[in-house]
Design a protein around this motif. Sequence first.
Motif, short mmCIF file in Angstrom:
data_model
loop_
_atom_site.label_atom_id
_atom_site.label_comp_id
_atom_site.label_asym_id
_atom_site.label_seq_id
_atom_site.Cartn_x
_atom_site.Cartn_y
_atom_site.Cartn_z
N PRO A 501 0.82 -1.20 0.00
CA PRO A 501 0.00 0.00 0.00
C PRO A 501 0.86 1.26 0.00
O PRO A 501 1.95 1.26 0.57
CB PRO A 501 -0.76 -0.08 1.32
N THR A 502 0.34 2.31 -0.61
CA THR A 502 1.07 3.56 -0.59
C THR A 502 1.00 4.15 0.82
O THR A 502 0.16 3.76 1.63
CB THR A 502 0.50 4.56 -1.61
N SER A 503 1.92 5.06 1.08
CA SER A 503 2.00 5.62 2.43
C SER A 503 0.96 6.70 2.66
O SER A 503 0.19 6.64 3.61
CB SER A 503 3.40 6.21 2.64
N ASP A 504 0.96 7.68 1.78
CA ASP A 504 0.05 8.82 1.94
C ASP A 504 -0.69 9.08 0.64
O ASP A 504 -0.14 8.91 -0.44
CB ASP A 504 0.85 10.09 2.28
N LEU A 505 -1.94 9.53 0.81
CA LEU A 505 -2.67 10.09 -0.33
C LEU A 505 -2.98 11.52 0.07
O LEU A 505 -3.50 11.76 1.15
CB LEU A 505 -3.97 9.32 -0.56
N VAL A 506 -2.63 12.44 -0.80
CA VAL A 506 -2.91 13.85 -0.50
C VAL A 506 -3.93 14.35 -1.50
O VAL A 506 -3.68 14.34 -2.71
CB VAL A 506 -1.62 14.70 -0.61
N THR A 507 -5.09 14.75 -1.01
CA THR A 507 -6.14 15.13 -1.94
C THR A 507 -7.15 16.07 -1.30
O THR A 507 -7.12 16.29 -0.11
CB THR A 507 -6.83 13.87 -2.51
N GLY A 508 -8.04 16.59 -2.12
CA GLY A 508 -9.06 17.54 -1.64
C GLY A 508 -10.28 16.82 -1.10
O GLY A 508 -10.60 15.71 -1.52
N PHE A 509 -10.99 17.48 -0.18
CA PHE A 509 -12.17 16.84 0.41
C PHE A 509 -13.27 16.67 -0.63
O PHE A 509 -14.16 15.85 -0.48
CB PHE A 509 -12.68 17.63 1.61
N ASP A 510 -13.20 17.46 -1.71
CA ASP A 510 -14.28 17.39 -2.70
C ASP A 510 -14.29 16.07 -3.47
O ASP A 510 -15.28 15.76 -4.12
CB ASP A 510 -14.19 18.58 -3.66
N ILE A 511 -13.20 15.30 -3.40
CA ILE A 511 -13.25 14.03 -4.12
C ILE A 511 -13.13 12.82 -3.20
O ILE A 511 -12.76 11.73 -3.63
CB ILE A 511 -12.24 13.94 -5.29
N ILE A 512 -13.50 13.00 -1.93
CA ILE A 512 -13.51 11.86 -1.02
C ILE A 512 -14.47 10.78 -1.54
O ILE A 512 -14.16 9.60 -1.54
CB ILE A 512 -13.91 12.28 0.41
N PHE A 513 -15.63 11.22 -2.04
CA PHE A 513 -16.61 10.24 -2.54
C PHE A 513 -16.22 9.74 -3.92
O PHE A 513 -16.19 8.54 -4.18
CB PHE A 513 -18.02 10.85 -2.63
N PHE A 514 -15.95 10.68 -4.80
CA PHE A 514 -15.64 10.33 -6.19
C PHE A 514 -14.48 9.34 -6.27
O PHE A 514 -14.48 8.41 -7.05
CB PHE A 514 -15.20 11.58 -6.96
N PHE A 532 -3.88 2.98 0.73
CA PHE A 532 -2.99 3.95 1.36
C PHE A 532 -3.19 3.91 2.87
O PHE A 532 -4.27 3.63 3.36
CB PHE A 532 -3.25 5.38 0.84
N ARG A 533 -2.11 4.19 3.58
CA ARG A 533 -2.16 4.15 5.04
C ARG A 533 -2.80 5.39 5.63
O ARG A 533 -3.37 5.37 6.70
CB ARG A 533 -0.74 4.02 5.60
N ARG A 534 -2.60 6.49 4.92
CA ARG A 534 -3.10 7.75 5.46
C ARG A 534 -3.62 8.60 4.31
O ARG A 534 -3.06 8.60 3.22
CB ARG A 534 -1.97 8.49 6.18
N VAL A 535 -4.70 9.31 4.59
CA VAL A 535 -5.26 10.24 3.61
C VAL A 535 -5.15 11.64 4.19
O VAL A 535 -5.74 11.93 5.23
CB VAL A 535 -6.75 9.94 3.32
N VAL A 536 -4.34 12.46 3.57
CA VAL A 536 -4.17 13.84 4.04
C VAL A 536 -5.07 14.73 3.19
O VAL A 536 -4.87 14.85 1.99
CB VAL A 536 -2.70 14.29 3.92
N ILE A 537 -6.04 15.31 3.85
CA ILE A 537 -7.03 16.10 3.11
C ILE A 537 -6.62 17.57 3.12
O ILE A 537 -6.33 18.14 4.18
CB ILE A 537 -8.42 15.96 3.77
#
Length: 905
Positions: A501-514, A532-537
């Motif tokens: 698994p990847t370590s981090d995913l960095v993304t916007g809250f607007d695509i949590i669902f998508f 991914f282990r962690r999602v940084v929003i």
Amino acid sequence: MLEKTFDPKSVEPRLYDAWETSGAFSPDAAPADAPAYSIVIPPPNVTGSLHIGHALNNTLQDILARYHRMKGEAVLWLPGTDHAGIATQMVVERKLAAEGNISRRDMGREAFVDTVWKWKAESGGQIVRQLRRLGASCDWSRERFTLDEGLSAAVRKVFVQLYREGLIYRDKRLVNWDPHFQTAISDLEVEQKEVDGAYWHFAYPLADGVTYEHPIAFDEDGKATGWETRNYIVVATTRPETMLGDTGVAVHPDDERYAGLVGKAVILPITGRRIPIVADEYADPEKGSGAVKITPAHDFNDFGVGKRAGLAAINVMDAFGRITAADAPEVPADYEGMDRFAARKAIVARAEEEGWLKEVEKTRHMVPHGDRSGVVIEPWLTDQWYVDAKVLAQPALKAVEDGSTVFEPKSYEKIYFEWLRNIEPWCISRQLWWGHRIPAWYGPNGEIFVAETEAEARAQAGDLPLIQDEDVLDTWFSSALWPFSTMGWPEETADLKRFYPTSDLVTGFDIIFFWVARMMMMGVHFMGEVPFRRVVINGLVRDEKGQKMSKSKGNVIDPLEVVDELGADPLRFTMAILSGTRDIKLSKQRIEGYRNFGTKLWNAARFCQMNECRLDPAFDPAGAKLALNRWIRGETVRAAREVSAALDAGRFDEAANALYRFIWNVFCDWHLELAKPVFQGADEAAKAETRAMTAWVLDQTLKLLHPVMPFLTEELWAQTAAFSGVTRETLLISAPWPQLPDSYLDAEADADMGLVIAAVSEGRSVRSELGVPLSAKPDLYVTETSDRAREVLAANAAVISQMLRVGAVRFEAAPQGSAPIVLTGAALALPVAEFIDVAAESARLMKELAALQDTVEKTRKKLDNADFIARAKPEVVEETRGRLAEAEAAHAKLSAAVQRLEGLA
RNA sequence: GGGCGGAUAGCUCAGCGGUAGAGCGUCUCGUUUACACCGAGAGGGUCGGGGGUUCGAUCCCCUCUCCGCCCACCA
């Protein structure tokens, strides 16, 4: 000598090339046993160009990548782009139209798809080039595209497997139909917008001469007191055009008004269709007349009612949203081909004319719109492919519940849970041409063969002639596979083994669902392990007033223009320091402020160069003797720890703040200023030690700041080495992250320098408030002091004298009319009688005295409280006692000074 | 309608049980050779209102008001 300022324009491209050619961007450069750290980029649309949101998101990813790389990990930041079905098809179609070419439909599928590929080859890579301008340290050798061969194979495999598991199926039901693009879209692609509308109340005549008594007058309690005989039933609608497809009228089973009508029928106006009155709990007696028209083919709720009541679903619209009689012969020919909104008007006009329009009630209500097309979505009955998301959601939910994947900030987990717990089937087929064609083939009698290749489908079908499904998959279907498809799945690649698994995913809250939720579903299902282990929003970038940036508002900040003008580093620093909030209010002024910050550090390096602070590989910070050097060494340790802890926690704002404070307010404001007298002095040993320590601290600083401001720091890394006459083993990008021992902390040095700094600060404050001119250089009197403080003040007399702009430091009673400076452990006085306006000074001191008095009283009161002594934590009580003693001592000293001053007056 | 945030200095926000903070802006002073993209100093807050818990509340609980966002809602 360093230039006066850093010139990003000339330096950035050169350094980026140097990084890339050094191989630093690739994890393959790291030792085989290095721990792995990986991030997959949220793939931007291949049509896109870099906007401020990308700048934020990719800056944060790059900070993480660089930080972990410096920590010695094998870092993979995997870049790529998304084919973005509707968006890309739209762009290319628009371009064809603008250039006067034939339309997509005229040109045919194959030619059109070719055109899109051609377009992609020419202008699709723009955004990738722009990412480099930011300094993004992606491994470009591993760049992927959602529609490339490998990813397409992964998509087909996933589709086939899910189909065989029964988790993908074909179904005929209502979908959100976009009449502009003429495709189905998923629930997520529908945007509710409030628009002006109306409830039109229609009277549908009862069939077979049936009549009933309908209440029209009521008493205070709402009980009916008067009735009229009606031969019609009133229904209301916001979409009159759908009445052409009505197949029933529903009333609530408990609604007494209509109890006698259930089972009877009405004659639908215009069409003359005879439709039943049915009982269904969906009808709300409180709303409108309590009776509701049912149009199963054009309304999601009505579809359900129709199914329960066994009503037919009669479609009255075509793919363009025009009325058609194809499935409804009773619809008069004059409506054929009429646009739905024209039909609405025509039907209302006719109702009014024929007298069955009872009322028009203006209202504002929410209407679904396509998020891309902006047109009103039409619920439409079609065959589509669906993913049984409910089943896939369960393990995805569990993975976050049990902490296998965590969100930062954690509060976003609730949003994730909420959506997955209420998830609906996911409509994945799109009536487009640009995308992954659905790997399903149909036989002449509707037989379905799902296979990864046509040959396999043929093998299954035997002699049957086959036609492949015309549709493509939702873009998000392939995006959902991104964390593993990009690493070569379904092959068992070395990358998958090491980086999934990847370590981090960095993304916007607007695509949590998508995106995030769907990657979780697919990742867990196919890999048996979270993606991914962690999602940084991260938040949404807005303008300084908090408004969304948009071209039409003219308030957009173009990251590339900012990079051109100010450089990438200031933009990056701004993104980092603002990233803590949900809405990031960005202004040009703010970025300029952080450009200034970079210049500040640049000039500090320049100062180091001027004062011959050369890096000395043999220098051991542990051996420092001067309090100044032991103190700044400790401050460096604290800064390094703060920055590391913040980056570990995904708190970029805290990291940036810690860097800003340390570099500007500690290193520049105090250390360099305190070092000046040393550099100008005659103590060669002190000078040598301070030079070496200052160079060492600057070097640590460059490392700590590098993830956020890579260009400036990399350039200084080279420049400081050059003027020090040392050779660097690696570029800064590959240098090891500072890991400093506890032994570098020195409480005694901290206390000593604390006293010196306090003396200077307080002294300056007094000077400034009394308006003592800079030209005046009175002696400084130390009137009371502990032994330790005396020693420290004596040792630092030169520094204090220079920074405070005073003459000698004297350890004796001050002359009459001196301004007191009260410190912890010492009392000082400045003989500045000639500048003192006694009244003003008296006021100043009284104010200070009052504040102290206040503290003394409050603290004493607290300590007099038996409950406090009994229940508060002992260390808190101790601390409070200490505070009281301190305040009392200060108060006594000040009182004495006030008396002396009053004696003067 | 359901849910989630937020309300702290003029602005943007940190702090989240034990002495109210930062940046920017404002005001005053300053060109002392790293830096005017600068330095020194100052002013500025009943921590949205009301209740409660606690020795102690900006911080925890309840409640009200106002703002924002997400989801659902086309009779």
